[in-house]
Structure formats: C-alpha cells, structure tokens
Design an enzyme around this catalytic site. Structure first.
Site, PDB file in Angstrom:
ATOM      1  N   CYS A 182      90.864  17.737  34.690  1.00  0.00           N
ATOM      2  CA  CYS A 182      91.595  16.600  35.240  1.00  0.00           C
ATOM      3  C   CYS A 182      91.208  15.354  34.456  1.00  0.00           C
ATOM      4  O   CYS A 182      90.018  15.134  34.186  1.00  0.00           O
ATOM      5  CB  CYS A 182      91.230  16.430  36.715  1.00  0.00           C
ATOM      6  SG  CYS A 182      92.113  15.074  37.514  1.00  0.00           S
ATOM      7  N   HIS A 237      98.218  21.267  41.375  1.00  0.00           N
ATOM      8  CA  HIS A 237      97.149  20.309  41.062  1.00  0.00           C
ATOM      9  C   HIS A 237      97.645  18.873  41.262  1.00  0.00           C
ATOM     10  O   HIS A 237      96.961  18.048  41.889  1.00  0.00           O
ATOM     11  CB  HIS A 237      96.694  20.553  39.610  1.00  0.00           C
ATOM     12  CG  HIS A 237      95.674  19.591  39.094  1.00  0.00           C
ATOM     13  ND1 HIS A 237      94.404  19.983  38.732  1.00  0.00           N
ATOM     14  CD2 HIS A 237      95.734  18.252  38.853  1.00  0.00           C
ATOM     15  CE1 HIS A 237      93.735  18.912  38.305  1.00  0.00           C
ATOM     16  NE2 HIS A 237      94.513  17.859  38.362  1.00  0.00           N
ATOM     17  N   GLU A 238      98.847  18.594  40.723  1.00  0.00           N
ATOM     18  CA  GLU A 238      99.370  17.216  40.815  1.00  0.00           C
ATOM     19  C   GLU A 238      99.751  16.866  42.252  1.00  0.00           C
ATOM     20  O   GLU A 238      99.529  15.732  42.695  1.00  0.00           O
ATOM     21  CB  GLU A 238     100.566  17.029  39.873  1.00  0.00           C
ATOM     22  CG  GLU A 238     100.291  17.308  38.394  1.00  0.00           C
ATOM     23  CD  GLU A 238      99.116  16.535  37.822  1.00  0.00           C
ATOM     24  OE1 GLU A 238      98.783  15.461  38.346  1.00  0.00           O
ATOM     25  OE2 GLU A 238      98.510  17.035  36.850  1.00  0.00           O
ATOM     26  N   HIS A 295      96.910  15.597  44.106  1.00  0.00           N
ATOM     27  CA  HIS A 295      96.575  14.186  43.844  1.00  0.00           C
ATOM     28  C   HIS A 295      97.305  13.257  44.818  1.00  0.00           C
ATOM     29  O   HIS A 295      96.774  12.205  45.190  1.00  0.00           O
ATOM     30  CB  HIS A 295      96.973  13.782  42.420  1.00  0.00           C
ATOM     31  CG  HIS A 295      95.948  14.110  41.385  1.00  0.00           C
ATOM     32  ND1 HIS A 295      94.668  13.623  41.428  1.00  0.00           N
ATOM     33  CD2 HIS A 295      96.013  14.867  40.253  1.00  0.00           C
ATOM     34  CE1 HIS A 295      93.987  14.059  40.375  1.00  0.00           C
ATOM     35  NE2 HIS A 295      94.783  14.822  39.645  1.00  0.00           N
TER      36      HIS A 295
HETATM   37 ZN    ZN Z   1      94.224  15.822  37.941  1.00  0.00          ZN
END
Ligand code: ZN
Length: 176
Positions: free
Chosen positions: A101, A143-144, A147
């Site tokens: 990341c 993953h995004e 966030h």
């Molecule tokens: Zn990330």
C-alpha cells in the site's frame, strides 16, 4: 496538467475514517481529483489509489493495474475511476496473495480476499457500471474499497507471519 498529490501515511487519521458519498461526479473539483489520483498512482507505481489516501474523504478510487517492479505480474489495464463503489456478491473462495500500500511503505503482506466479486460503481461520466472482477483486479478493488471504510491491508492479515518487508517480498517474488 495533473498535479502529484501527497500521500497520507499509516498513522494519519484520514486513513481511518468512513469516506463520504460522491454526490455529483461531474463537478470540476471531482474531475480534477480523478486526474490527479491517476497521475499520483502512476508516479508512485501503484496499481490503485483511493481518495482518502490523498486526504480527500470521498468514496472514489482508481484501479490502474500495470506491471512494475512493485507488482511484476500485474495485468495491464486502462486506469479506471470507480465512484461510490460497492460489492454486490463475493465468492466464498478466498485466496491469499501479496499486497502492499502506498500509505504503508516498506511493508508487504499475504492477504486473504475473495477470488471473484460482482461489483457496481459509477464511472467518471456518471454512468452506473456493473461487472465481475477476478483475481488480481478483484484484489485491488477489495483493497481500495477497504480504504473508503478506514481499513488497511495490514488489518486483514491472518497471522503476523504473513507480514513481510518490501525487501524480503522482492527476494521472494523474483523466485516465483
Ligand atoms: Zn492501499
């Protein structure tokens, strides 16, 4: 001209917040943000970047998979902005694979993710898109999306043994 944005790093409170829904993607402020996110991800050799990583708390991210020394096996695709994204369905089959990341420099981990997901998002012109993503691109999406909900990949590790330095990761993937 796109601007390269500063990336918030682990410990910054913006990375732990729920991001806000984007109300009107056609606003110039959001369109400029999309262009700057694409440029920032490319400059940092990221395969994705989410708005909270540049301290903009919006439900918006870019997926921009392409091979680099950070991800030598990444498939190539056009950078795509995904606005107010959500997962409609996820496979029970999960796979552990490498993630890193831009907000957590120097750290890599083996993260379990669904291998296939059905997703919905608005594109940068405001049109709703529905599609099925698999493998590496499905991984980037998950993953995004994390966030946007204040979650980092290091929170998803099943074991501290699944945590590596960037240097060790580089040594391991070169053998694969
Ligand atoms: Zn990330």
């Amino acid at each position: 001209m796109s601007e390269l944005l500063d990336i918030a790093r682990l410990g910054h409170s913006i990375l732990r917040q729920q991001a806000q829904v984007v109300k009107d993607v056609t606003e110039s402020q959001i369109q400029v943000l999309i262009d700057n996110l694409i440029a920032t991800a490319a400059a940092a050799k990221g395969v994705g970047i989410a708005a909270p990583q540049v301290s903009q708390s919006y439900r918006l991210f870019i997926i921009a998979s392409r091979p680099s020394d950070r991800y030598p096996y990444a498939p190539t695709m056009q950078p795509t902005a995904m606005i107010n994204p959500r997962i409609l369905a996820a496979s029970e089959a999960r796979e552990k694979d490498w993630e890193g990341c831009l907000s957590v420099p120097g750290v890599r981990g083996l993260v379990p993710r669904s291998q296939e997901i059905e997703v919905e998002y608005g594109d940068r012109r405001g049109h709703l898109q529905k599609t099925i993503l698999t493998d590496f691109v499905a991984r980037i999406f998950q993953h995004e999306l994390d966030h946007l909900n204040g979650i980092l990949f290091i929170d998803r590790l099943e074991s501290s043994e699944d945590r590596f330095t960037e240097k060790e990761y580089q040594t391991i993937i070169r053998k694969r």
